[in-house]
Design a protein around this motif. Structure first.
Motif, PDB file in Angstrom:
ATOM      1  N   UNK A  22       0.816  -1.215   0.000  1.00 13.71           N
ATOM      2  CA  UNK A  22       0.000   0.000   0.000  1.00 13.71           C
ATOM      3  C   UNK A  22       0.849   1.265   0.000  1.00 13.71           C
ATOM      4  N   UNK A  23       0.324   2.304  -0.631  1.00 13.59           N
ATOM      5  CA  UNK A  23       0.970   3.608  -0.569  1.00 13.59           C
ATOM      6  C   UNK A  23       0.589   4.282   0.744  1.00 13.59           C
ATOM      7  N   UNK A  24       1.205   5.400   1.022  1.00 10.15           N
ATOM      8  CA  UNK A  24       0.964   6.127   2.264  1.00 10.15           C
ATOM      9  C   UNK A  24      -0.427   6.758   2.293  1.00 10.15           C
ATOM     10  N   UNK A  25      -0.916   7.183   1.139  1.00 14.48           N
ATOM     11  CA  UNK A  25      -2.173   7.919   1.069  1.00 14.48           C
ATOM     12  C   UNK A  25      -3.343   6.981   0.768  1.00 14.48           C
ATOM     13  N   UNK A  26      -4.110   6.633   1.794  1.00 17.85           N
ATOM     14  CA  UNK A  26      -5.199   5.661   1.674  1.00 17.85           C
ATOM     15  C   UNK A  26      -6.244   6.086   0.647  1.00 17.85           C
ATOM     16  N   UNK A  27      -6.536   7.366   0.546  1.00 18.07           N
ATOM     17  CA  UNK A  27      -7.594   7.822  -0.357  1.00 18.07           C
ATOM     18  C   UNK A  27      -7.243   7.638  -1.830  1.00 18.07           C
TER      19      UNK A  27
END
Length: 80
Positions: A22-27
């Motif tokens: 996953x990337x840092x920005x959940x959205x």
């Protein structure tokens, strides 16, 4: 939510396919990984939720085709 909520099997496949996580920005709904590039780029790749669903559908379609091809090539039961 934690990445460990995704099954270990799924995480292992994503790691094998290109170290995806996953990337840092959940959205943004993205995984980041690395794929080999024939153009000499660094290979960083981002896949969003839609990309993953399209990949899954493509894999299922290819698997179904492999099954159909194998069935078509199999000799009939009782054939000499």
């Amino acid at each position: 939510m934690e990445w460990t909520e995704v099954s270990e099997d799924a995480r292992d496949w994503l790691k094998m396919l290109g170290g995806f996580g996953p990337t840092v920005h959940a959205r943004q709904r993205e995984l980041k990984g690395c794929l080999n590039s024939e153009y000499g780029e660094d290979g960083r790749t981002y896949l969003d939720a839609g990309d993953l669903r399209n990949i899954a559908a493509a894999c299922i379609e290819a698997a179904d085709w492999l099954d159909k091809r194998a069935t078509a090539e199999a000799p009939a039961v009782g054939a000499a």
